[in-house]
Write an enzyme that holds these catalytic residues in place. Structure first.
Site, short mmCIF file in Angstrom:
data_model
loop_
_atom_site.label_atom_id
_atom_site.label_comp_id
_atom_site.label_asym_id
_atom_site.label_seq_id
_atom_site.Cartn_x
_atom_site.Cartn_y
_atom_site.Cartn_z
N HIS A 39 31.24 32.51 44.39
CA HIS A 39 30.04 33.27 44.05
C HIS A 39 29.25 32.56 42.97
CE1 HIS A 39 31.96 34.63 40.33
NE2 HIS A 39 33.01 35.04 41.03
N CYS A 80 38.29 33.32 40.76
CA CYS A 80 37.20 33.03 41.68
C CYS A 80 36.68 31.61 41.46
CB CYS A 80 36.07 34.04 41.50
SG CYS A 80 36.48 35.69 42.09
#
Length: 528
Positions: free
Chosen positions: A479, A503
């Protein structure tokens, strides 16, 4: 010469020798005897003539009964032996015409026929059943009159009778029932039912039963006057009938009739085509109009199907081929269709003139395919393979198409991954392995609470994280890096450390492009 006692004289003759008569026959006399006709026996010829007559009779009977009802066959208990199909049809039609029932209500009387009740009789189909009776039996059983077979097919379904004419003739105020319906669902891929509503009026079913009973006597009986009663009347198409019709249409939707050129399917009779060409008829024995076929309670019209083909299917054909374009992942799974594409289709002039007729026949049988004369320029499928490599040791995300690197992005991985080697050395690691992108959000609030191995608590609550692409089911995603202000690719490269909770964070200037490019199902390989 001697004298007898009475004085008469008696002559005494010498014995005569037969040898004096044995005169030999001449050659001519012998030939004459040889030429004399001989006597013949008559009975073998009589027997042969009888056998020939019996054989001729048997042959004639066999020929006759090929097109006439066999011995022992009855229709509704009435003998129809030796009658042709047309004779049986005429007899049924005549009985239907004479099947009027005298009805009475509050001093009003009327004569009501099956036609008045909205019922018809398919005399042709019933006559075909009569002619087919016993024909599957052994040959000697077919012609044995003592072996019987009764065709008992109900002429019409009394439960499907309509009370409109009955109410009108007897001056009964009627609240009409509303038939249940079968309609296309919202996305036009299947069917749904709409419930019917009851009405109030004369009960037509007993009258219909009486009329049917008259038909089954083939005109031998007449009806007695019967009193009509009022009742809550069900619609002709009940909810149950609508559900059964829906099941028929659903089955034809799942296994549709197809149109083919050679072994290539060029079109299907889908739910929309079925809806456009069908009606529901509660009387499953009703006589069909020209060009109609039946599958249970569903009646198909060849004319309507042909019209749908001409207006909605044929215009989609193009003689010029357009290739299909898809995106696949590393497993060669299609993950997105960029262009559906189509074959180049050329149909021989006039070859599709009977699509409606032939299609309606197949729909009545439950499915199949129609062969159409023409040619196909078959479309090809163009595949674009996309996959992502996340390299934890060189801190890059690589985007590949068809094995060619098309973009390189700097990234920040989990805090637990060693910055130099990429190996996991703590609690907050980006996992290695092979994944696919399975969930995406343009923007998401991310929060969590984790107890670390040293007992401390790690909490986070970040708003509006942009362009989120989940690849692991443990919650890891690629992301836009979660910063309060724009943090671009060069900024991440200069940062020199991993900052996430597992992430993969990429630059603000890269994230939107990656979100659009990495569609659902894209392969992601994470390596140390």
């Amino acid at each position: 010469m001697a004298f007898s006692a009475d004085g008469e004289s008696t002559a005494v003759l010498k014995p005569v020798s037969l040898d004096s008569f044995a005169v030999p026959m001449s050659a001519d006399e012998i030939k004459s005897i040889e030429r004399a006709p001989k006597r013949h026996l008559v009975w073998p010829w009589v027997l042969a003539a009888v056998i020939a007559m019996l054989a001729a009779f048997a042959g004639g009977a066999y020929w006759f009964f090929q097109s006439h009802a066999l011995p022992g066959v009855t229709l509704w208990g009435n003998s129809v032996v030796g009658k042709s199909q047309s004779q049986i049809v005429d007899e049924i039609d005549s009985a239907v015409a004479k099947s009027s029932v005298t009805v009475s209500y509050n001093g009003n009387t009327a004569k009501i026929t099956l036609k008045d009740l909205g019922l018809s009789v398919d005399s042709q189909t019933i006559a075909n059943e009569v002619l087919s009776a016993k024909r599957d039996a052994a040959w000697w059983q077919r012609y044995a009159f003592w072996i019987t077979s009764d065709v008992a097919t109900e002429p019409a379904n009394p439960a499907a009778a309509d009370s409109t004419e009955l109410n009108s003739r007897l001056s009964i105020s009627e609240v009409k029932p509303v038939d249940a319906q079968v309609t296309l669902n919202a996305d036009k891929t299947g069917f749904e039912t709409v419930a019917g509503q009851q009405g109030q009026g004369a009960d037509p079913e007993p009258v219909a039963k009486a009329a049917v009973a008259l038909v089954e006597t083939l005109g031998a009986n007449e009806s007695k006057t019967m009193n009509v009663e009022l009742k809550s009347t069900d619609p002709v198409v009940t909810d149950k009938i609508a559900e059964q019709a829906k099941a028929t249409l659903d089955k034809l939707t799942k296994n549709p009739v197809t149109l083919k050129i050679g072994d290539r399917t060029i079109a299907t009779v889908d739910a929309s085509a079925l809806a456009a060409s069908s009606t529901i008829n509660a009387n499953e024995n009703a006589k069909l109009a020209a060009g109609e076929t039946r599958n249970g309670y569903v009646v198909f019209s060849a004319d309507k199907l042909q019209q749908y083909y001409e207006q909605s299917i044929k215009p989609t054909f193009s003689t010029k081929r357009e290739d299909r374009e898809v995106i696949v992942n590393n497993n060669d799974e299609e993950i997105k269709v960029l262009k559906e594409g189509h074959d180049g289709i050329s149909i021989t002039e006039g070859a599709d003139a009977n699509i409606g007729t032939d299609g309606a026949t197949l729909l009545a049988k439950g499915g199949g395919s129609l062969d159409v004369q023409g040619s196909i320029d078959a479309m090809q499928t163009k595949k674009t393979k996309r996959h992502v490599v996340v390299d934890l040791s060189d801190h890059k995300v690589y985007a590949y198409e068809n094995g060619k690197l098309i973009r390189t992005m700097s990234m920040s991985a989990g805090q637990g991954n060693d910055y130099k080697t990429g190996a996991c050395g703590g609690d907050l690691c980006t996992p290695t392995g092979d994944f696919t992108i399975w969930l995406k959000y343009e923007s998401q609030n991310m929060s969590g609470n984790l107890t670390l191995s040293d007992g401390t608590q790690e909490s986070w609550d970040v708003k509006d994280v942009g362009f989120v692409n989940y690849f692991s089911h443990s919650g890891c995603a690629i992301h836009r890096i979660a910063t309060q202000t724009a943090f671009n690719d060069s900024d991440i490269a200069a940062m020199g450390k991993n900052t996430s909770h597992g992430c993969v964070g990429i630059g603000w200037d890269q994230a939107e492009w990656f979100f659009s490019w990495a569609v659902y199902g894209t392969s992601v390989h994470v390596q140390a």
